[in-house]
Design a protein around this motif. Sequence first.
Motif, PDB file in Angstrom:
ATOM      1  N   LEU A 145       0.852  -1.199   0.000  1.00 60.27           N
ATOM      2  CA  LEU A 145       0.000   0.000   0.000  1.00 60.27           C
ATOM      3  C   LEU A 145       0.888   1.251   0.000  1.00 60.27           C
ATOM      4  N   ALA A 146       0.796   2.027  -1.070  1.00 56.91           N
ATOM      5  CA  ALA A 146       1.625   3.235  -1.186  1.00 56.91           C
ATOM      6  C   ALA A 146       1.181   4.262  -0.136  1.00 56.91           C
ATOM      7  N   PRO A 147       2.128   5.012   0.465  1.00 63.11           N
ATOM      8  CA  PRO A 147       1.770   5.995   1.496  1.00 63.11           C
ATOM      9  C   PRO A 147       0.723   7.000   1.022  1.00 63.11           C
ATOM     10  N   GLU A 148       0.790   7.427  -0.254  1.00 60.54           N
ATOM     11  CA  GLU A 148      -0.199   8.410  -0.752  1.00 60.54           C
ATOM     12  C   GLU A 148      -1.600   7.800  -0.783  1.00 60.54           C
ATOM     13  N   ARG A 149      -1.677   6.540  -1.203  1.00 63.12           N
ATOM     14  CA  ARG A 149      -2.970   5.853  -1.255  1.00 63.12           C
ATOM     15  C   ARG A 149      -3.511   5.661   0.171  1.00 63.12           C
ATOM     16  N   GLU A 150      -2.636   5.307   1.092  1.00 68.95           N
ATOM     17  CA  GLU A 150      -3.067   5.146   2.486  1.00 68.95           C
ATOM     18  C   GLU A 150      -3.616   6.474   3.021  1.00 68.95           C
ATOM     19  N   ARG A 151      -2.936   7.585   2.697  1.00 68.30           N
ATOM     20  CA  ARG A 151      -3.382   8.911   3.140  1.00 68.30           C
ATOM     21  C   ARG A 151      -4.784   9.215   2.595  1.00 68.30           C
ATOM     22  N   THR A 152      -4.975   8.876   1.302  1.00 69.36           N
ATOM     23  CA  THR A 152      -6.282   9.112   0.673  1.00 69.36           C
ATOM     24  C   THR A 152      -7.375   8.333   1.396  1.00 69.36           C
ATOM     25  N   LEU A 153      -7.095   7.070   1.704  1.00 74.77           N
ATOM     26  CA  LEU A 153      -8.100   6.227   2.366  1.00 74.77           C
ATOM     27  C   LEU A 153      -8.431   6.766   3.759  1.00 74.77           C
ATOM     28  N   ILE A 154      -7.413   7.221   4.465  1.00 77.93           N
ATOM     29  CA  ILE A 154      -7.651   7.777   5.806  1.00 77.93           C
ATOM     30  C   ILE A 154      -8.413   9.105   5.698  1.00 77.93           C
ATOM     31  N   ASP A 155      -8.066   9.913   4.701  1.00 74.57           N
ATOM     32  CA  ASP A 155      -8.747  11.203   4.522  1.00 74.57           C
ATOM     33  C   ASP A 155     -10.233  11.030   4.179  1.00 74.57           C
ATOM     34  N   GLN A 156     -10.599   9.868   3.629  1.00 72.79           N
ATOM     35  CA  GLN A 156     -12.018   9.633   3.310  1.00 72.79           C
ATOM     36  C   GLN A 156     -12.860   9.381   4.554  1.00 72.79           C
ATOM     37  N   THR A 157     -12.203   9.067   5.681  1.00 77.03           N
ATOM     38  CA  THR A 157     -12.967   8.835   6.914  1.00 77.03           C
ATOM     39  C   THR A 157     -13.330  10.180   7.542  1.00 77.03           C
ATOM     40  N   LEU A 158     -14.384  10.164   8.375  1.00 77.28           N
ATOM     41  CA  LEU A 158     -14.801  11.388   9.063  1.00 77.28           C
ATOM     42  C   LEU A 158     -14.078  11.539  10.394  1.00 77.28           C
ATOM     43  N   ASN A 159     -13.415  10.478  10.833  1.00 76.32           N
ATOM     44  CA  ASN A 159     -12.689  10.546  12.109  1.00 76.32           C
ATOM     45  C   ASN A 159     -11.174  10.496  11.916  1.00 76.32           C
ATOM     46  N   GLY A 160     -10.742  10.539  10.670  1.00 73.39           N
ATOM     47  CA  GLY A 160      -9.323  10.726  10.386  1.00 73.39           C
ATOM     48  C   GLY A 160      -8.399   9.604  10.821  1.00 73.39           C
ATOM     49  N   ARG A 161      -8.878   8.361  10.751  1.00 71.21           N
ATOM     50  CA  ARG A 161      -7.966   7.264  11.095  1.00 71.21           C
ATOM     51  C   ARG A 161      -8.333   5.992  10.353  1.00 71.21           C
ATOM     52  N   ALA A 162      -7.349   5.088  10.253  1.00 74.58           N
ATOM     53  CA  ALA A 162      -7.603   3.744   9.737  1.00 74.58           C
ATOM     54  C   ALA A 162      -8.299   2.936  10.818  1.00 74.58           C
ATOM     55  N   ALA A 163      -9.005   1.886  10.396  1.00 77.05           N
ATOM     56  CA  ALA A 163      -9.556   0.936  11.373  1.00 77.05           C
ATOM     57  C   ALA A 163      -8.440   0.033  11.856  1.00 77.05           C
ATOM     58  N   THR A 164      -8.594  -0.469  13.068  1.00 72.60           N
ATOM     59  CA  THR A 164      -7.769  -1.587  13.523  1.00 72.60           C
ATOM     60  C   THR A 164      -8.582  -2.862  13.289  1.00 72.60           C
ATOM     61  N   PRO A 165      -7.911  -4.003  13.179  1.00 73.18           N
ATOM     62  CA  PRO A 165      -8.676  -5.257  13.049  1.00 73.18           C
ATOM     63  C   PRO A 165      -9.653  -5.451  14.207  1.00 73.18           C
ATOM     64  N   HIS A 166      -9.299  -4.966  15.391  1.00 77.46           N
ATOM     65  CA  HIS A 166     -10.214  -5.116  16.534  1.00 77.46           C
ATOM     66  C   HIS A 166     -11.462  -4.237  16.416  1.00 77.46           C
ATOM     67  N   ASP A 167     -11.402  -3.111  15.686  1.00 77.44           N
ATOM     68  CA  ASP A 167     -12.624  -2.332  15.438  1.00 77.44           C
ATOM     69  C   ASP A 167     -13.672  -3.215  14.761  1.00 77.44           C
ATOM     70  N   ILE A 168     -13.221  -3.966  13.771  1.00 70.78           N
ATOM     71  CA  ILE A 168     -14.145  -4.814  13.007  1.00 70.78           C
ATOM     72  C   ILE A 168     -14.561  -6.014  13.868  1.00 70.78           C
ATOM     73  N   ALA A 169     -13.589  -6.574  14.559  1.00 72.01           N
ATOM     74  CA  ALA A 169     -13.846  -7.762  15.378  1.00 72.01           C
ATOM     75  C   ALA A 169     -14.886  -7.482  16.461  1.00 72.01           C
ATOM     76  N   ARG A 170     -14.768  -6.328  17.123  1.00 71.40           N
ATOM     77  CA  ARG A 170     -15.708  -6.031  18.215  1.00 71.40           C
ATOM     78  C   ARG A 170     -17.131  -5.801  17.699  1.00 71.40           C
ATOM     79  N   THR A 171     -17.235  -5.230  16.510  1.00 69.17           N
ATOM     80  CA  THR A 171     -18.573  -5.072  15.912  1.00 69.17           C
ATOM     81  C   THR A 171     -19.180  -6.444  15.612  1.00 69.17           C
ATOM     82  N   MET A 172     -18.344  -7.344  15.085  1.00 69.82           N
ATOM     83  CA  MET A 172     -18.866  -8.689  14.783  1.00 69.82           C
ATOM     84  C   MET A 172     -19.212  -9.425  16.070  1.00 69.82           C
ATOM     85  N   HIS A 173     -18.455  -9.186  17.124  1.00 73.78           N
ATOM     86  CA  HIS A 173     -18.770  -9.820  18.413  1.00 73.78           C
ATOM     87  C   HIS A 173     -20.129  -9.342  18.909  1.00 73.78           C
TER      88      HIS A 173
END
Length: 266
Positions: A213-241
Motif C-alpha cells: 500500500l503506497a503511502p499516498e494511497r493510504e493517506r487518501t483512504l484515511i482522509d475519506q474517513t470522518l474521524n481521520g484514522r484507519a480501522a484496527t482489526p479489533h474495530d471490526i472484530a468487536r462489531t462482529m462480536h
Amino acid sequence: MSRTVVISGGGTGIGRATADVFARAGDRVVLVGRRSDVLKRTADELADALARHPGDDGPRGTGTGEVVTIAADVAETHGARHVRDVVSERFGRVDVLVNSAGGNAALGSPAGDGDAVEQAAEHWVGNFRSNVLTAVLLTEALRDLLTAPGGRVVFVSSIAAYRGSGSGSYGASKAALHPYMYDLAASLGPTGITVNAVAPGYVADTEFFRGQLAPERERTLIDQTLNGRAATPHDIARTMHWLASPDSGHVTAQIVQVNGGAERGR
Ligand SMILES: NC(=O)c1ccc[n+]([C@@H]2O[C@H](COP(=O)([O-])OP(=O)(O)OC[C@H]3O[C@@H](n4cnc5c(N)ncnc54)[C@H](OP(=O)(O)O)[C@@H]3O)[C@@H](O)[C@H]2O)c1
C-alpha cells in the motif's frame, strides 16, 4: 456458556482479531485458512496471550477460550466439506460463523501477460473465488450445524461494494455477498438464527495489501474517513462480536458500516 465459533481467515488480520475477541470472552474458536503454519502460529500466540491475560469470562468463568485450527481452502467444495466434517465430529454444532476469508485478487502484479481480456478474466474469477465462494461454500457446508435458535452468521463485505475498488472486480465480489446474506437471513430467520455483514473501510495491520500500500494511497483512504484514522482489526472484530451477541438478536439482514463514515464520503 462457551460457544463454538468458526472463523474463516482466522489466521491473520481481521479474522485473527475476531478470534482474539471471542476467545477472551470464553468461546472456543476454530480458525480456518489455507496455510497450516500460519494457523498454528496464531493459535499458539492466542493461547499464550489468553493464559497470561485471561478475559472476563475466560479460564475464570464458564468458558475456556480454546483455540482450534483446521487447514482448508474453502473456495473449494472439498475444503468446505472438510471443515464441516471436522467440526461436526469434534463439536457437533456451530454457534457463530464468521466469514472473514477473502482478499483482492486484482492487487499485486498484473495478471494475464498484459492482455486486457485475460487480465479481466483472471481478476474477476479470482475475486469471486476469493470472496464469494469462500463465504458461500463454507456457509452452505455448515448451515445444518448452526445452533437454532441463537445461531449467528456474519459476513465480511467491504466499503468497496459501495465505492468501487479500482478494478471493479473486488467490490463486485463483495457486493455479491449482500443478496446472499439477505436470502440466508430470510431462510434462517424463522429458526432464530441471524445473518448480517460488516463493511469495513481501510483496515491497517492485515495482510490484505501484501505490504504494497503506497503511502499516498493510504493517506487518501484515511482522509475519506470522518474521524481521520484507519480501522484496527479489533474495530471490526468487536462489531462482529456484538452482532453475534444475544443483545443483537433482533438485528438481521443488515450491513453494518465500520469505516469511520467513509462510505458516505468526504
Ligand atoms: N484490510 C482491509 O482494509 C479490508 C477492508 C475491507 C474488507 N476487508 C476484508 O476483510 C477480510 C479479512 O481480510 P484482512 O484484511 O484481515 O486480510 P488478510 O490478513 O489477508 O486475511 C485474509 C485471510 O483469509 C484467508 N483466506 C484467503 N483465501 C482463503 C481460502 N480460499 N480458504 C481459506 N482461507 C482463505 C487467508 O489465509 P490463507 O492465505 O492462509 O488462506 C487470510 O488469513 C477479507 O474478506 C477482506 O476482503 C479487508
